[in-house]
Design an enzyme around this catalytic site. Sequence first.
Site, PDB file in Angstrom:
ATOM      1  N   LYS A  31       0.832  -1.213   0.000  1.00  0.00           N
ATOM      2  CA  LYS A  31       0.000   0.000   0.000  1.00  0.00           C
ATOM      3  C   LYS A  31       0.860   1.255   0.000  1.00  0.00           C
ATOM      4  O   LYS A  31       0.501   2.252  -0.623  1.00  0.00           O
ATOM      5  CB  LYS A  31      -0.986   0.007   1.176  1.00  0.00           C
ATOM      6  CG  LYS A  31      -2.027  -1.110   1.075  1.00  0.00           C
ATOM      7  CD  LYS A  31      -3.446  -0.618   1.234  1.00  0.00           C
ATOM      8  CE  LYS A  31      -4.408  -1.733   1.169  1.00  0.00           C
ATOM      9  NZ  LYS A  31      -5.455  -2.044   0.492  1.00  0.00           N
ATOM     10  N   LYS A  43      -4.919  -9.435  -8.596  1.00  0.00           N
ATOM     11  CA  LYS A  43      -6.190  -9.716  -7.932  1.00  0.00           C
ATOM     12  C   LYS A  43      -7.250  -8.697  -8.367  1.00  0.00           C
ATOM     13  O   LYS A  43      -6.924  -7.571  -8.722  1.00  0.00           O
ATOM     14  CB  LYS A  43      -6.019  -9.745  -6.411  1.00  0.00           C
ATOM     15  CG  LYS A  43      -5.891  -8.414  -5.711  1.00  0.00           C
ATOM     16  CD  LYS A  43      -6.102  -8.605  -4.196  1.00  0.00           C
ATOM     17  CE  LYS A  43      -6.319  -7.259  -3.529  1.00  0.00           C
ATOM     18  NZ  LYS A  43      -6.814  -7.355  -2.160  1.00  0.00           N
ATOM     19  N   LYS A  81     -10.600  -2.793  -6.444  1.00  0.00           N
ATOM     20  CA  LYS A  81     -11.194  -1.537  -6.915  1.00  0.00           C
ATOM     21  C   LYS A  81     -10.128  -0.553  -7.352  1.00  0.00           C
ATOM     22  O   LYS A  81     -10.401   0.389  -8.071  1.00  0.00           O
ATOM     23  CB  LYS A  81     -12.135  -0.917  -5.890  1.00  0.00           C
ATOM     24  CG  LYS A  81     -11.572  -0.810  -4.502  1.00  0.00           C
ATOM     25  CD  LYS A  81     -12.666  -0.490  -3.501  1.00  0.00           C
ATOM     26  CE  LYS A  81     -12.167  -0.644  -2.090  1.00  0.00           C
ATOM     27  NZ  LYS A  81     -12.537  -1.907  -1.469  1.00  0.00           N
TER      28      LYS A  81
END
Length: 349
Positions: free
Chosen positions: A119, A215, A218
């Site tokens: 992240k 994967k 969003k």
Amino acid sequence: MSKTVILTGLRANGEFHLGNYLGAILPVVQLQKQHAGEYQVNMFVPDLHSIVTPVEHGTLYQQSIDNLKVFVAAGLDIANQDTYIYRQSRVPAHSELAWILDCFTYFGELNRMTQFKDKSAQLTDDKTQSESSISAGLFNYPVLMAADILLYGAEYIPVGEDQRQHIELTRDVAIRMNNRFGDMFVVPHEWSKQLEFTKLDKGVRIRSLRNPEKKMSKSVEDPAGTIMLSDLPEEAVKKVSSATTDSLGSINYDWGKQPGVTNLLQILALLRDVSQNEVNEQWKGKTNYGELKDAVAEAVKACLSEIQGKLSKVNDQEILVKLEEDEVKMNQIANQTLSDVQKKIGLRP
Ligand code: ADP
Ligand code: TRP
């Protein structure tokens, strides 16, 4: 004797996609159905986790309610006496215990967390962000997650494979503190037991329909690879029809050689609630990819239509009434654990 606790949370950052549904929402709904009466189910909204990365603060509050509505539309029975829904921010003991756990968690342990690395890399790749926008909250994320789990003595934590390290860290910190201060926490089961409990041989990881190496998410650039639960069913059918496959011309469950086809087989098995083996046997060696896509499209369409139909009937008020009731009870349980911990570490007599 109190009941064994199954606990999970799902971040309320925007709308859900099929990956969230199959990897995180459906397993909890199924666990609830299988074990109603036998276990306590805590299904909470980790809204304090939502703000570790930049979010739309204007819609954050409503997002929590909307996400819980999706859970109900997906089949979570909130009338069940053993099921509790709550917002993390409404139970202040989560943040307080997180601070205490922070002081018994090592910097090196947190620095090894792959979600933090991924992240924070995403944030620095994004040209509008700078390194300074990586918050200390993002680094501490797993410690707050450990507090979420340990406050309620939860033993089973159904989450996707990407959360495995966080469960292991929770266990490590709980065991460390138990060794030091005597029995303080119920230690959640190890990963293999978690999988056994949800009857999955490996964590579910739905891939993007366009790029099956990645994967479904969003945040992926190509929205055609991600089916949102709010997509019009016809729109979703189109996404499935144009899913990336391969040129081998024979259907086989093989993540290495045929990730696109394998992803479709996985989605089909989960949506139809039949074993992966059964689906694989049924399609093995068949040559018509179009036929497989049609079957998946049909299953996706039925799933979205059902969820959307139910969603239109769930109202905010029924969610709010249940939330407020459950938050009172959860504060009692969480405060009791917090107070025990405070005593054991010398903050209370
Ligand atoms: P996203 O990757 O879309 O930002 P999150 O990281 O917020 O999703 O994940 C929320 C939950 O949904 C987690 O429990 C995660 O394991 C699950 N999840 C997310 N994407 C997938 C996927 N593609 N397949 C299976 N589970 C997923
Ligand atoms: N980290 C989880 C996710 O990304 C959300 C979460 C927060 C959670 N606290 C938790 C999940 C405790 C299970 C248990 O979705």
